[in-house]
Design a protein around this motif. Structure first.
Motif, PDB file in Angstrom:
ATOM      1  N   PRO A  32      36.096   6.423-111.716  1.00  0.00           N
ATOM      2  CA  PRO A  32      36.034   5.812-113.050  1.00  0.00           C
ATOM      3  C   PRO A  32      37.445   5.720-113.625  1.00  0.00           C
ATOM      4  O   PRO A  32      38.186   6.698-113.599  1.00  0.00           O
ATOM      5  CB  PRO A  32      35.188   6.801-113.859  1.00  0.00           C
ATOM      6  CG  PRO A  32      34.494   7.657-112.876  1.00  0.00           C
ATOM      7  CD  PRO A  32      35.316   7.659-111.631  1.00  0.00           C
ATOM      8  N   GLY A  33      37.815   4.538-114.094  1.00  0.00           N
ATOM      9  CA  GLY A  33      39.149   4.354-114.660  1.00  0.00           C
ATOM     10  C   GLY A  33      40.175   3.864-113.671  1.00  0.00           C
ATOM     11  O   GLY A  33      41.298   3.568-114.060  1.00  0.00           O
ATOM     12  N   VAL A 228      42.091   4.440-118.808  1.00  0.00           N
ATOM     13  CA  VAL A 228      42.269   3.483-119.910  1.00  0.00           C
ATOM     14  C   VAL A 228      43.506   3.830-120.742  1.00  0.00           C
ATOM     15  O   VAL A 228      44.177   2.939-121.280  1.00  0.00           O
ATOM     16  CB  VAL A 228      40.980   3.387-120.759  1.00  0.00           C
ATOM     17  CG1 VAL A 228      40.782   4.619-121.610  1.00  0.00           C
ATOM     18  CG2 VAL A 228      40.988   2.152-121.616  1.00  0.00           C
TER      19      VAL A 228
ATOM     20  N   CYS B  24      34.321   3.645-117.837  1.00  0.00           N
ATOM     21  CA  CYS B  24      35.786   3.748-117.899  1.00  0.00           C
ATOM     22  C   CYS B  24      36.329   3.261-119.235  1.00  0.00           C
ATOM     23  O   CYS B  24      37.478   3.522-119.549  1.00  0.00           O
ATOM     24  CB  CYS B  24      36.418   2.952-116.759  1.00  0.00           C
ATOM     25  SG  CYS B  24      36.204   1.177-116.899  1.00  0.00           S
ATOM     26  N   SER B  25      35.543   2.512-119.977  1.00  0.00           N
ATOM     27  CA  SER B  25      35.856   1.979-121.316  1.00  0.00           C
ATOM     28  C   SER B  25      36.933   0.896-121.331  1.00  0.00           C
ATOM     29  O   SER B  25      37.454   0.582-122.384  1.00  0.00           O
ATOM     30  CB  SER B  25      36.174   3.102-122.321  1.00  0.00           C
ATOM     31  OG  SER B  25      37.551   3.306-122.467  1.00  0.00           O
ATOM     32  N   TYR B  26      37.239   0.293-120.192  1.00  0.00           N
ATOM     33  CA  TYR B  26      38.166  -0.853-120.181  1.00  0.00           C
ATOM     34  C   TYR B  26      37.626  -1.977-121.073  1.00  0.00           C
ATOM     35  O   TYR B  26      38.354  -2.540-121.873  1.00  0.00           O
ATOM     36  CB  TYR B  26      38.332  -1.412-118.764  1.00  0.00           C
ATOM     37  CG  TYR B  26      39.303  -0.695-117.856  1.00  0.00           C
ATOM     38  CD1 TYR B  26      39.663   0.618-118.063  1.00  0.00           C
ATOM     39  CD2 TYR B  26      39.858  -1.356-116.764  1.00  0.00           C
ATOM     40  CE1 TYR B  26      40.544   1.251-117.208  1.00  0.00           C
ATOM     41  CE2 TYR B  26      40.735  -0.727-115.904  1.00  0.00           C
ATOM     42  CZ  TYR B  26      41.073   0.583-116.137  1.00  0.00           C
ATOM     43  OH  TYR B  26      41.946   1.196-115.286  1.00  0.00           O
ATOM     44  N   ASP B  29      37.792  -1.069-124.886  1.00  0.00           N
ATOM     45  CA  ASP B  29      39.120  -1.012-125.491  1.00  0.00           C
ATOM     46  C   ASP B  29      39.821  -2.361-125.511  1.00  0.00           C
ATOM     47  O   ASP B  29      40.688  -2.577-126.348  1.00  0.00           O
ATOM     48  CB  ASP B  29      39.996   0.005-124.745  1.00  0.00           C
ATOM     49  CG  ASP B  29      39.611   1.415-125.088  1.00  0.00           C
ATOM     50  OD1 ASP B  29      38.425   1.741-124.933  1.00  0.00           O
ATOM     51  OD2 ASP B  29      40.475   2.188-125.514  1.00  0.00           O
ATOM     52  N   PHE B  30      39.499  -3.252-124.576  1.00  0.00           N
ATOM     53  CA  PHE B  30      40.233  -4.515-124.514  1.00  0.00           C
ATOM     54  C   PHE B  30      39.388  -5.716-124.920  1.00  0.00           C
ATOM     55  O   PHE B  30      39.777  -6.843-124.684  1.00  0.00           O
ATOM     56  CB  PHE B  30      40.836  -4.706-123.117  1.00  0.00           C
ATOM     57  CG  PHE B  30      41.792  -3.602-122.763  1.00  0.00           C
ATOM     58  CD1 PHE B  30      42.905  -3.378-123.543  1.00  0.00           C
ATOM     59  CD2 PHE B  30      41.557  -2.778-121.690  1.00  0.00           C
ATOM     60  CE1 PHE B  30      43.790  -2.350-123.245  1.00  0.00           C
ATOM     61  CE2 PHE B  30      42.437  -1.742-121.385  1.00  0.00           C
ATOM     62  CZ  PHE B  30      43.556  -1.529-122.172  1.00  0.00           C
TER      63      PHE B  30
END
Lengths: 296, 96
Positions: A32-33, A228, B24-26, B29-30
């Protein structure tokens, strides 16, 4: 929604990148990420926009996290031994000059164990597109020092910080004679897509470096937060300088990142050079190799 | 697929395959109009997946789809869905 397609009043809508991926292998193994999936997403869209015949595109990867890309693309692909994607791709291109061969691998694979192959393929101007995902570390083996680790960064094999000078990848590619050199970060998704599209249509050795976060090893060891958070750092600290002198685009630990398209020039490819040379030496006795491709 | 009823103002929507999301929160956030947020719910692997909030701000620009490292989300404009609906005789895929 638990299926691959959204069903909306009888309409089937699928993710536009799904036709380019091996659906049975999704979800992938990346953490993740991790930014590698984003670059694959951009690559799939670049393939779609380039209008290339997908039966004539091949992806070659080496070993490492990025080496898994060959297994996820729904194209002819090969997962070679460590450091050898460029020799394999060179052979593939010369055996079948109609193919567009893409080498998709990591910094450790292309520049540590496979460094010599990179220099010579760029020197010969082999008709390849090389995508290097630079995450500053050896991700799959446990975060050892890589030749791209910035000075001052902590790694498992450099617990007090790195004191070795890292490689400046665009400078190497430029100095060795690549005809297309660009660097972007995972934050610049639209630019990566455009660069890959340009690289796919470029004849000769095209090199694209993509800086990507490694949240599990590089960021964790250096206390830089999540994937992120690294992408937000790329957003803040990257400066677009198209046509910049590649000598001046070094990376430093958490410093400014110069991104952009640095080199775009024309040079005779290896196959064209061979055909021209032997035509001069042997005259009409020599039959040009892969000539239908050359004249296209 | 967003469960919220599409408001008249929204220009598009997103589709999420929550079972492959890794949180992952991409996308969150974007997102240019900042209209995605983590769900309160978990998926089978224990990650919070993205949901539209507020749904009426979504433009369907598909930047979340371009950022997603797990191919779990993509956005569609309602005008594209309308075009598909007019050509609904055969199943059609939305192109980027």
């Amino acid at each position: 929604m638990s299926t691959e397609q959204a069903v909306l009043d009888g309409l089937e809508i699928d993710n536009p990148v799904m036709p380019y991926l091996r659906k049975d292998r999704i979800p992938h193994i990346w953490c993740p990420g991790c930014g590698i999936g984003t670059t694959v997403n951009c690559f799939a869209r670049a393939l779609g926009e380039s209008g290339l015949d997908l039966d004539k595109v091949a992806v070659v990867s080496g070993i490492g996290c990025t080496g898994r890309v060959a297994g996820y693309m729904n194209l002819d692909s090969f997962h070679t031994t460590h450091g050898r994607p460029i020799p394999f791709a060179t052979g593939l291109k010369l055996a079948n000059p109609e193919l567009k061969v893409v080498v998709y691998s990591g910094d450790g694979d292309l520049f540590a164990i496979g460094g010599n192959h990179f220099f010579h393929a760029a020197r010969r101007n082999m008709d390849l597109m090389v995508v290097c995902i630079n995450n500053h570390t050896y991700g799959m083996t446990g975060g050892q020092l890589a030749p791209t680790t910035p000075m001052g960064a902590t790694q498992t094999t450099m617990p007090y910080g790195n004191f070795e000078q890292p490689f400046n990848l665009p400078f190497i590619a430029d100095a060795c004679g690549a005809v297309y050199v660009a660097r972007w970060t995972v934050y610049h998704v639209k630019q990566i897509t455009r660069a890959m599209k340009e690289g796919l249509s470029k004849r000769g050795f095209a090199f694209i470096e993509i800086i990507s976060p490694c949240p599990t090893l590089y960021s964790r060891r250096n206390r830089l937060g999540d994937g992120v958070d690294m992408v937000k750092y790329y957003k803040e600290k990257s400066v677009i300088k198209n046509g910049a002198n590649t000598k001046e685009v070094d990376l430093s630990f958490q410093g400014e990142i110069t991104v952009g398209k640095f080199v775009d020039r024309e040079r005779t490819t290896w196959l064209d050079g061979m055909n021209d040379h032997f035509s001069k030496v042997f005259g009409s006795k020599f039959k040009k190799y892969g000539v239908h491709h050359v004249e296209d | 697929m967003s469960d919220d009823a599409p408001s008249k103002k929204a220009k598009g929507t997103v589709f999420v395959r929550k079972e492959i999301c890794k949180g992952c929160s991409y996308c969150i956030d974007f997102c240019p109009p900042h209209c995605l947020a983590f769900s309160d719910d978990y998926n089978a692997k224990g990650y919070h997946y993205p949901v539209l909030s507020p749904a009426e701000d979504c433009t369907g620009c598909d930047l979340c789809g371009l950022y997603c490292p797990d191919f779990a989300i993509f956005g569609v404009k309602y005008e594209d869905i309308e075009k598909l609906r007019q050509d609904a005789a055969t199943p059609v895929r939305v192109s980027a």
